[in-house]
Design a protein around this motif. Structure first.
Motif, mmCIF file in Angstrom:
data_model
loop_
_atom_site.group_PDB
_atom_site.id
_atom_site.type_symbol
_atom_site.label_atom_id
_atom_site.label_comp_id
_atom_site.label_asym_id
_atom_site.label_seq_id
_atom_site.Cartn_x
_atom_site.Cartn_y
_atom_site.Cartn_z
ATOM 1 N N GLY A 65 0.971 -0.954 0.030
ATOM 2 C CA GLY A 65 -0.092 -0.338 0.143
ATOM 3 C C GLY A 65 1.130 1.625 0.123
ATOM 4 N N THR A 66 2.002 1.272 -0.480
ATOM 5 C CA THR A 66 2.910 2.211 -0.627
ATOM 6 C C THR A 66 3.204 3.348 -2.284
ATOM 7 O OG1 THR A 66 4.731 1.498 -1.066
ATOM 8 C CG2 THR A 66 3.809 1.700 1.238
ATOM 9 N N ASP A 67 3.538 4.043 -2.415
ATOM 10 C CA ASP A 67 3.401 4.208 -3.866
ATOM 11 C C ASP A 67 4.838 3.677 -4.423
ATOM 12 O OD1 ASP A 67 2.511 6.008 -3.532
ATOM 13 O OD2 ASP A 67 3.515 7.731 -2.916
ATOM 14 N N ALA A 68 6.128 2.588 -3.819
ATOM 15 C CA ALA A 68 7.012 2.060 -4.197
ATOM 16 C C ALA A 68 6.187 1.051 -5.008
ATOM 17 C CB ALA A 68 7.970 1.019 -2.955
ATOM 18 N N ASP A 69 4.759 0.780 -4.456
ATOM 19 C CA ASP A 69 3.969 -0.418 -5.557
ATOM 20 C C ASP A 69 3.379 -0.426 -7.318
ATOM 21 O OD1 ASP A 69 4.001 -2.616 -3.427
ATOM 22 O OD2 ASP A 69 1.948 -0.857 -2.678
ATOM 23 N N GLY A 70 4.167 0.640 -7.418
ATOM 24 C CA GLY A 70 3.758 1.375 -8.931
ATOM 25 C C GLY A 70 2.684 0.550 -9.871
ATOM 26 N N GLU A 71 2.752 0.621 -10.980
ATOM 27 C CA GLU A 71 1.493 0.264 -11.761
ATOM 28 C C GLU A 71 1.070 -0.768 -11.090
ATOM 29 O OE1 GLU A 71 3.669 -3.487 -14.470
ATOM 30 O OE2 GLU A 71 3.752 -1.552 -15.552
ATOM 31 N N CYS A 72 1.838 -1.642 -9.494
ATOM 32 C CA CYS A 72 0.427 -2.574 -8.961
ATOM 33 C C CYS A 72 -0.047 -1.992 -7.599
ATOM 34 C CB CYS A 72 1.492 -4.114 -8.132
ATOM 35 S SG CYS A 72 2.519 -4.613 -9.660
ATOM 36 N N LYS A 73 0.129 -0.892 -8.046
ATOM 37 C CA LYS A 73 -0.502 0.034 -6.632
ATOM 38 C C LYS A 73 -2.084 -0.325 -6.077
ATOM 39 C CE LYS A 73 -0.565 4.481 -4.706
ATOM 40 N NZ LYS A 73 -0.237 5.985 -4.140
ATOM 41 N N LEU A 93 9.093 3.327 7.494
ATOM 42 C CA LEU A 93 9.995 3.188 6.389
ATOM 43 C C LEU A 93 10.758 3.939 5.557
ATOM 44 C CD1 LEU A 93 8.925 0.890 4.465
ATOM 45 C CD2 LEU A 93 7.974 2.109 3.234
ATOM 46 N N TYR A 94 12.015 3.368 5.803
ATOM 47 C CA TYR A 94 12.584 4.185 4.923
ATOM 48 C C TYR A 94 13.394 4.076 4.111
ATOM 49 C CZ TYR A 94 16.724 1.663 6.350
ATOM 50 O OH TYR A 94 17.507 0.337 6.413
ATOM 51 N N TYR A 227 7.778 8.246 1.811
ATOM 52 C CA TYR A 227 6.363 8.461 1.430
ATOM 53 C C TYR A 227 5.580 8.944 2.782
ATOM 54 C CZ TYR A 227 7.935 4.845 -2.289
ATOM 55 O OH TYR A 227 8.430 4.946 -3.146
ATOM 56 N N PRO A 228 5.901 9.958 3.260
ATOM 57 C CA PRO A 228 5.435 10.348 4.709
ATOM 58 C C PRO A 228 4.361 10.296 4.363
ATOM 59 C CG PRO A 228 6.046 12.187 3.980
ATOM 60 C CD PRO A 228 7.294 10.361 3.117
#
Length: 316
Positions: A65-73, A93-94, A227-228
């Motif tokens: 559930g973070t922006d790191a999921d990219g196209e799978c978000k 998360l850092y 991603y704060p």
């Protein structure tokens, strides 16, 4: 396999590294149950992790559930919301990177059957324990860490342990324009005085080379949050005057760095009583300490409301 219950590590000695790859409750995927699992494991990790220890948790793309999921978000409500689970126990998360299985890492299916578990594009989430602390902005200034940018600046000026003061300008909006730290000291002989003023906005953007004024207070050993998230809650109260009240100093004095912005939304005048209702949107965020949605709700519904009532505002 090793009879280790990740939700109950209290009997272990202190640990400086914890790795949990692809936690799952078993059986069919259940978002609610897996969220509970993450909450419980981070609560357990808190009991055994060292002060500078790190936690690594790997999930499939789209689960975290973070922006790191990219196209799978996905929509946040359709994820395991790993940041919230970690924040509840004081972890931030850092960093997020692609999961790389080691040479001895074996992928097996459910209960070891032959159908291998697929972890293609899995993401490893890295966390540090940096728990939330709620203090006034004045206390943040007085107790500033000497390794923070502001602490380094004050040390250079010979003011680190001086009797620093703080003031806010009479305005409402984004905070960097509102806050100044200053020192007014009586020197020897008493007729001499030393006065130093430090605009947090100017200091942050120019001299100390940080991109957010709150990072002036971040100790060198701590990391910024990746991603704060920001959380906004409204508050309304009655007043005899139609003039916009300045509640920012009251909030800074109670919740300090948790305050991101104060926006005046609307004025309503009751036709019967002629009392005036002022409505504000208050946004909360923190760049380097854990801050969960649950904690913000407590701040908004309890701490902030108490602070405004103590200041004489008649809340709805």
């Amino acid at each position: 396999m090793f009879s280790v219950d990740a939700t109950n590590l209290s009997k272990l000695t202190k640990i400086d590294r914890i790795v949990f790859n692809f936690p799952h409750t078993g059986g069919k995927s259940n978002i609610r149950e897996n969220r509970k699992l993450l909450i419980n494991i981070f609560e357990s990790f808190k009991e055994v992790i060292t002060s500078n220890g790190k936690v690594k948790v790997s999930l499939l793309p789209g689960q975290g559930g973070t922006d790191a999921d990219g196209e799978c978000k996905r929509y946040l409500g359709n994820t395991w919301n790993i940041q919230e689970a970690a924040n509840l126990s004081g972890f931030i998360l850092y960093r997020v990177k692609l999961f790389q299985p080691g040479l001895r890492y074996q992928l097996t299916g459910y209960r070891g059957n032959s159908k291998a578990f697929r972890c293609n594009r899995g993401l490893q989430h890295k966390f540090l324990y940096q728990p939330e602390v709620t203090v006034s902005l004045m206390d943040e200034v007085l107790n500033v860490c000497e390794t923070s940018p502001l602490g380094v600046y004050l040390t250079k000026k010979g003011l680190l342990r001086s009797k620093l003061k703080i003031r806010t300008k009479a305005a409402v909006g984004v905070l960097p324009d509102l806050v100044e730290v200053y020192c007014d000291e009586v020197l020897e002989p008493p007729t001499k005085r030393r006065k130093t003023e430090l605009s947090i906005d100017k200091c942050a953007m120019e001299e100390l080379k940080v991109n957010h004024w709150k990072l002036l207070f971040k100790p060198k050993a701590q990391r910024e949050r990746l991603y704060p998230r920001s959380y906004t809650h409204d508050v309304s109260f009655w007043s005899q005057s139609p003039d916009m009240p300045n509640i920012t100093p009251v909030l800074l004095n109670r919740i300090g760095l948790h305050l991101e912005s104060v926006v005046y939304k609307e004025l309503y005048t009751c036709p019967k009583t002629q009392q005036h209702s002022h409505n504000f949107s208050i946004t909360y965020s923190h760049p380097f300490r854990a801050l969960s949605a649950a904690r913000v709700k407590q701040l908004a519904h309890s701490v902030v409301r108490d602070a405004l009532q103590d200041a004489g505002y008649d809340l709805h």
